[in-house]
Motif scaffolding. Structure first.
Motif, PDB file in Angstrom:
ATOM      1  N   ASN A 127       0.841  -1.195   0.000  1.00 22.95           N
ATOM      2  CA  ASN A 127       0.000   0.000   0.000  1.00 22.95           C
ATOM      3  C   ASN A 127       0.878   1.247   0.000  1.00 22.95           C
ATOM      4  O   ASN A 127       2.099   1.182  -0.134  1.00 22.95           O
ATOM      5  CB  ASN A 127      -0.947  -0.014   1.210  1.00 22.95           C
ATOM      6  N   THR A 128       0.264   2.425   0.166  1.00 24.18           N
ATOM      7  CA  THR A 128       0.989   3.694   0.095  1.00 24.18           C
ATOM      8  C   THR A 128       2.050   3.799   1.183  1.00 24.18           C
ATOM      9  O   THR A 128       3.162   4.279   0.940  1.00 24.18           O
ATOM     10  CB  THR A 128       0.011   4.878   0.222  1.00 24.18           C
ATOM     11  N   VAL A 129       1.735   3.339   2.398  1.00 25.60           N
ATOM     12  CA  VAL A 129       2.709   3.391   3.487  1.00 25.60           C
ATOM     13  C   VAL A 129       3.932   2.560   3.141  1.00 25.60           C
ATOM     14  O   VAL A 129       5.076   2.971   3.367  1.00 25.60           O
ATOM     15  CB  VAL A 129       2.080   2.900   4.811  1.00 25.60           C
ATOM     16  N   GLY A 130       3.703   1.386   2.556  1.00 26.94           N
ATOM     17  CA  GLY A 130       4.811   0.532   2.153  1.00 26.94           C
ATOM     18  C   GLY A 130       5.682   1.192   1.094  1.00 26.94           C
ATOM     19  O   GLY A 130       6.912   1.080   1.114  1.00 26.94           O
ATOM     20  N   LYS A 131       5.046   1.921   0.177  1.00 24.27           N
ATOM     21  CA  LYS A 131       5.808   2.607  -0.875  1.00 24.27           C
ATOM     22  C   LYS A 131       6.622   3.765  -0.299  1.00 24.27           C
ATOM     23  O   LYS A 131       7.765   4.004  -0.703  1.00 24.27           O
ATOM     24  CB  LYS A 131       4.864   3.106  -1.964  1.00 24.27           C
ATOM     25  N   LEU A 132       6.035   4.499   0.666  1.00 25.67           N
ATOM     26  CA  LEU A 132       6.772   5.576   1.327  1.00 25.67           C
ATOM     27  C   LEU A 132       7.956   5.019   2.105  1.00 25.67           C
ATOM     28  O   LEU A 132       9.042   5.611   2.114  1.00 25.67           O
ATOM     29  CB  LEU A 132       5.835   6.346   2.268  1.00 25.67           C
ATOM     30  N   LYS A 133       7.736   3.874   2.760  1.00 22.97           N
ATOM     31  CA  LYS A 133       8.819   3.218   3.497  1.00 22.97           C
ATOM     32  C   LYS A 133       9.956   2.854   2.572  1.00 22.97           C
ATOM     33  O   LYS A 133      11.136   3.081   2.874  1.00 22.97           O
ATOM     34  CB  LYS A 133       8.272   1.984   4.212  1.00 22.97           C
ATOM     35  N   LEU A 170       8.301   4.147   9.524  1.00 24.78           N
ATOM     36  CA  LEU A 170       7.313   3.678   8.557  1.00 24.78           C
ATOM     37  C   LEU A 170       7.287   2.149   8.482  1.00 24.78           C
ATOM     38  O   LEU A 170       6.243   1.549   8.199  1.00 24.78           O
ATOM     39  CB  LEU A 170       7.612   4.263   7.177  1.00 24.78           C
ATOM     40  N   THR A 171       8.452   1.540   8.735  1.00 21.75           N
ATOM     41  CA  THR A 171       8.534   0.073   8.761  1.00 21.75           C
ATOM     42  C   THR A 171       7.628  -0.500   9.838  1.00 21.75           C
ATOM     43  O   THR A 171       6.860  -1.441   9.607  1.00 21.75           O
ATOM     44  CB  THR A 171       9.990  -0.355   9.012  1.00 21.75           C
ATOM     45  N   TRP A 173       5.131   1.100  11.356  1.00 21.79           N
ATOM     46  CA  TRP A 173       3.758   1.488  11.025  1.00 21.79           C
ATOM     47  C   TRP A 173       3.161   0.534   9.996  1.00 21.79           C
ATOM     48  O   TRP A 173       2.045   0.028  10.171  1.00 21.79           O
ATOM     49  CB  TRP A 173       3.760   2.923  10.503  1.00 21.79           C
ATOM     50  N   SER A 174       3.905   0.279   8.927  1.00 20.81           N
ATOM     51  CA  SER A 174       3.380  -0.589   7.878  1.00 20.81           C
ATOM     52  C   SER A 174       3.212  -2.023   8.366  1.00 20.81           C
ATOM     53  O   SER A 174       2.282  -2.718   7.959  1.00 20.81           O
ATOM     54  CB  SER A 174       4.283  -0.548   6.640  1.00 20.81           C
ATOM     55  N   TYR A 177       0.072  -2.131  10.206  1.00 23.96           N
ATOM     56  CA  TYR A 177      -1.013  -1.971   9.229  1.00 23.96           C
ATOM     57  C   TYR A 177      -1.345  -3.317   8.575  1.00 23.96           C
ATOM     58  O   TYR A 177      -2.519  -3.703   8.473  1.00 23.96           O
ATOM     59  CB  TYR A 177      -0.608  -0.944   8.179  1.00 23.96           C
TER      60      TYR A 177
END
Length: 200
Positions: A127-133, A170-171, A173-174, A177
């Motif tokens: 998802n988007t969080v994974g891409k930001l990470k 982010l790691t 957080w994702s 998630y």
């Protein structure tokens, strides 16, 4: 196993991993420390570009395969783990942050494998969080491998360490998630199969 363009690019990425690691072990009369930093960072950057290129080629040329789908994330995780171990050894990255990032990759890989077994792989798709990470992680790794001035006024060690802290946050957080998405399936009682190797 048939080789197509996406799979070939993935194999190139795997082959580049020992190349960029080995650069930092060359004698200084072969490459100066500055030359090692630039060479290693460029090789890693090229390897990262192949990650985007193989996915693009698979979609554009319609050359996706089961083996390619398996090999691509393996290559990504090997690349990240090798870079983090190297940076920790060179005292450019915090070992705790490296452990968080690598540990998350192992945990989510196991989760995705299990979800695929029960036919719910799409529930934990990137998802988007994974891409930001991933973006923060690649920024951190390239900056810390380079460790040389790049943009005026922006020290790469500082940029790399800030990006690594962001990537670690982010790691986590994702990871939560994905665990939240998978929890309805994880909390269901599973039938016990006596001859399964993974029975606990």
């Amino acid at each position: 196993m048939s080789l197509n363009i996406p799979t070939t690019l993935t194999w190139i990425r795997i082959a580049l991993i020992p190349a960029f690691v080995g650069v930092y072990y060359l004698p200084h009369d072969w490459l100066t420390p500055t030359q090692q930093n630039w060479t290693g960072a460029w090789i890693f950057t090229i390897a990262a570009i192949t990650d985007w290129a193989d996915g693009f080629a698979a979609r554009r040329l319609k050359q996706s395969s089961a083996f390619g789908a398996f090999l691509d994330p393996v290559a990504d995780k090997l690349m990240v783990a090798a870079a983090l171990l190297l940076l920790v050894q060179m005292k450019r990255a915090d070992a705790v942050l490296a452990f968080i990032i690598v540990g998350r990759e192992i945990a989510i890989s196991a989760l995705r494998e299990w979800m695929a077994k029960i036919g719910q792989a799409k529930s934990v798709a990137v998802n988007t969080v994974g891409k930001l990470k991933t973006t923060a992680q690649l920024t951190a790794l390239i900056a810390l491998l380079l460790y040389e001035p790049f943009f005026p006024g922006i020290p790469t060690p500082l940029l790399g360490n800030v990006a690594l802290w962001v990537a670690a946050g982010l790691t986590v957080w994702s990871m939560f998630y994905y665990l939240k998405l998978a929890w309805p399936h994880l909390s269901k009682p599973q039938p016990l199969i006596e001859d399964r190797d993974d029975v606990r």
